[in-house]
Design an enzyme around this catalytic site. Structure first.
Site, PDB file in Angstrom:
ATOM      1  N   HIS A 195      -8.084  -4.994  -0.043  1.00  0.00           N
ATOM      2  CA  HIS A 195      -6.783  -4.352   0.151  1.00  0.00           C
ATOM      3  C   HIS A 195      -6.025  -4.952   1.336  1.00  0.00           C
ATOM      4  O   HIS A 195      -4.800  -5.082   1.295  1.00  0.00           O
ATOM      5  CB  HIS A 195      -7.003  -2.855   0.358  1.00  0.00           C
ATOM      6  CG  HIS A 195      -5.746  -2.052   0.383  1.00  0.00           C
ATOM      7  ND1 HIS A 195      -4.882  -1.992  -0.683  1.00  0.00           N
ATOM      8  CD2 HIS A 195      -5.198  -1.272   1.346  1.00  0.00           C
ATOM      9  CE1 HIS A 195      -3.860  -1.210  -0.366  1.00  0.00           C
ATOM     10  NE2 HIS A 195      -4.025  -0.756   0.850  1.00  0.00           N
ATOM     11  N   ASP A 234      -9.041  -6.256  -4.350  1.00  0.00           N
ATOM     12  CA  ASP A 234      -8.614  -4.961  -3.801  1.00  0.00           C
ATOM     13  C   ASP A 234      -9.215  -3.852  -4.663  1.00  0.00           C
ATOM     14  O   ASP A 234      -8.794  -3.658  -5.800  1.00  0.00           O
ATOM     15  CB  ASP A 234      -7.077  -4.901  -3.813  1.00  0.00           C
ATOM     16  CG  ASP A 234      -6.540  -3.617  -3.188  1.00  0.00           C
ATOM     17  OD1 ASP A 234      -7.341  -2.707  -2.893  1.00  0.00           O
ATOM     18  OD2 ASP A 234      -5.313  -3.536  -2.999  1.00  0.00           O
ATOM     19  N   SER A 263       0.836  -1.193   0.000  1.00  0.00           N
ATOM     20  CA  SER A 263       0.000   0.000   0.000  1.00  0.00           C
ATOM     21  C   SER A 263       0.884   1.261   0.000  1.00  0.00           C
ATOM     22  O   SER A 263       1.764   1.389  -0.854  1.00  0.00           O
ATOM     23  CB  SER A 263      -0.940  -0.047   1.208  1.00  0.00           C
ATOM     24  OG  SER A 263      -1.895   0.952   1.147  1.00  0.00           O
TER      25      SER A 263
END
Lengths: 389, 389
Positions: free
Chosen positions: B354, B321, B154
């Site tokens: 995610h 995601d 991320s």
């Protein structure tokens, strides 16, 4: 396309109490509504338009007074439009609990002990089913036994679906656009965040902010910003705003605006907080959460729709709608097909996300126009599916 | 799998000012970090782990004291784990602006005129590039010239990517998991709603809430709830919570909990608001917004990565995601391929959205293990891509 021109809302008072799904009942209430076109002699050309979260009875046309606002589905409803007011008698009704005229949290509590204070948070929790029952009573008073069609988008479509389940004998066609058979966990989650933003705003005062002369605007702004993100598709946001900056260079600030999308969202939030009632927002998001016709049938949607066996349906979804994706509409289509119910289904490739149901997409409007043409033709020949074109 | 056992954070003070992307500079600061494993004689087996929004230098192992918390990537990092601390010297660094130890808004403002008050909203806006530059300085002090690899998920992956652009001569491999070359309009929009919730909380006091003895918890709760929704996939929320109710029947309430998903989100929000600093939240979401290596190249990501020509990359994305979709990782892969840069790309079919980058999915960890095995083998043979297995 010609518009309806000036339209005028009307108010109907109901003295008989309305029993609600919660077990409570609403003793005496007003419903505000608008009608367009002419009810035919057989009272058989009525089409009810149900509204979604943020809308009202003001479906089409404009007002003559200070407020010149155009109806929220004016692109669809009017003379020569897909829902043609030269052929149909169209009714828009504001739902109970709203802040646009029908009895809601901003209106005086009927208990004399409350001294004329607004209902506020004491307004009873209303459901899609309650709205539909209230709408049915208005139709009774208008002398309309049976609807040629009931139509809505999003939460409005849930009401349209509910009509075929609660009052199947009073509907011929149901047109449900951009909807779902119930909210997903993610849908409920977004609603809950919005509600928390409102309820934890110190100006909310447990829902009795009217007495304090304040409005929980911070919470309403945040709620609207969240909602707005879910109404638009990722792609349409990207195309409309992308990473477009407010200025040529970054200002390196956490509190001021850097990107146009921020400016747009803040504007939407500010505007909304000026006119929408916080208690109404809570009530309407809860009505969304509760809607789940399959629940009474152990989660079996097909069994839920068994009662609608002789109705006919049009379902429309939009490919980029991630709030109520096409997959969710297909669940409804499947439940109808399981019951051998006649259903047309259009999955429209539109870039605008959930908001597409409000927009004038030619393919989308083409489908609706053809469907209403068919309804109108049937009414001429009296033979389902066999009218003159 | 054996864990690292007890680990201990360390603090390094830097007296030389750090010039920032904003034009400001940070005069004197601390960085808190942890290391696991042993730096080899050639100082060539170092792997830097960069953290995302909500994490810190505490990557793996547990603390011995009162706080027994486990590192956020403990399932990945440790003896015998995919990032094997028997082979690699692993470094976790807490970023500037954080609330977990490195210099940030909660620390005293260095200006004596401020009388020892915390920085608060006056803490300079920091970017991914600033963090990477600060990390490079820590490596200087640790005597590490070159990283065998830099890895992150991320926002952490954005730092890993940035390492190959700002200090390409100091990195061999870059492993970027669940990331994007920049935030989309929708990503920025979610960040902005979260920031507005915090900033408009009356307890925020323009970011100087410490002096008032309060914390903008309402805003932090809402921010975390929004964030949390975007970390999970629609499907995993559905599977985990669906429409599961709190009680057997609805209570018909707008302010209390009806569904388990509401309870879960409130819990996440409450917990977060107890430990996370609001100014840090603003800073970190802004760092996300600003990250856009293509920007200096007229939006051409391929040109941006030209400088990383002799690096090698592993990109990993997760099918569900929707915050940073596989499509976004593929943009990076394309930019690398355009430069004939060696890149492996794994698109993992995982249901968790995610958050999958933090979880122990066997396929995902298998890919990382194989990649680190390869790096380790290369280091033995000295021939890229040709090590003993």
């Amino acid at each position: 396309m010609p518009s309806l021109g000036h339209v005028t809302p009307q108010t109907m008072h109901f003295a008989e109490p309305l029993p609600l799904q919660s077990g409570a009942s609403l003793a005496g209430y007003d419903l505000v509504y608008e009608t367009y076109g002419t009810l035919d002699a057989k009272r058989s050309n009525a089409v009810l338009v149900c509204h979604a979260l943020n809308a009202s009875h003001h479906v089409a046309g404009t007002y003559a007074g200070q407020d010149k606002s155009e109806g929220w589905w004016d692109n669809l409803v009017g003379p020569g439009k897909p829902l043609d007011t030269n052929r149909f008698f169209v009714i828009g009704i504001n739902n109970l609990g709203s802040c646009f005229g029908s009895t809601g949290p901003m209106h005086p509590h009927p208990d004399p002990a409350k001294g004329g204070q607004p209902w506020g948070a004491d307004f009873p929790v209303v459901t899609v089913e309650d709205w539909v029952d209230a709408q049915a009573r208005l139709l009774d008073r208008l002398g309309i036994e049976r609807l040629a069609a009931v139509i809505g988008g999003s939460l409005g479509a849930m009401q349209a679906l509910s009509w075929t389940l609660r009052h199947p004998e009073r509907v011929d066609h149901c047109i449900a656009v951009a909807t779902a058979p119930n909210l997903s966990a993610q849908n409920i989650a977004f609603n809950e965040v919005a509600r928390r933003a409102i309820i934890t705003d110190p100006d909310f005062h447990g829902g009795h902010y009217y007495a304090h002369g304040v409005v929980p605007k911070r919470g309403l702004r945040v709620a609207r910003m969240i909602g707005h993100i879910t109404y638009l598709s990722d792609d349409s946001m990207e195309e409309k705003f992308g990473r477009e900056m407010r200025a040529a260079e970054f200002g390196y600030t956490t509190q001021d605006i850097e990107f146009q999308i921020e400016s747009y969202l803040r504007y939407q939030g500010d505007k909304f907080s000026e006119y929408f009632d916080a208690n109404t927002y809570l009530l309407i998001t809860r009505a969304l959460d509760y809607f789940d016709p399959a629940r009474a049938f152990g989660g079996d949607l097909s069994r839920a729709f068994a009662v609608a066996r002789d109705k006919r349906f049009l379902l429309v979804s939009f490919t980029t709608d991630w709030r109520f994706s096409p997959e969710r509409s297909r669940e409804i289509v499947k439940a109808l097909v399981d019951n051998r119910i006649e259903v047309s289904y259009a999955e429209i490739a539109a870039p605008h996300g959930h908001d597409a149901f409000l927009l004038e997409d030619p393919r989308y409007h083409g489908v609706l126009r053809a469907y209403f043409d068919r309804i109108a033709a049937e009414r001429v020949t009296g033979v389902p599916g066999e009218g003159a074109a």
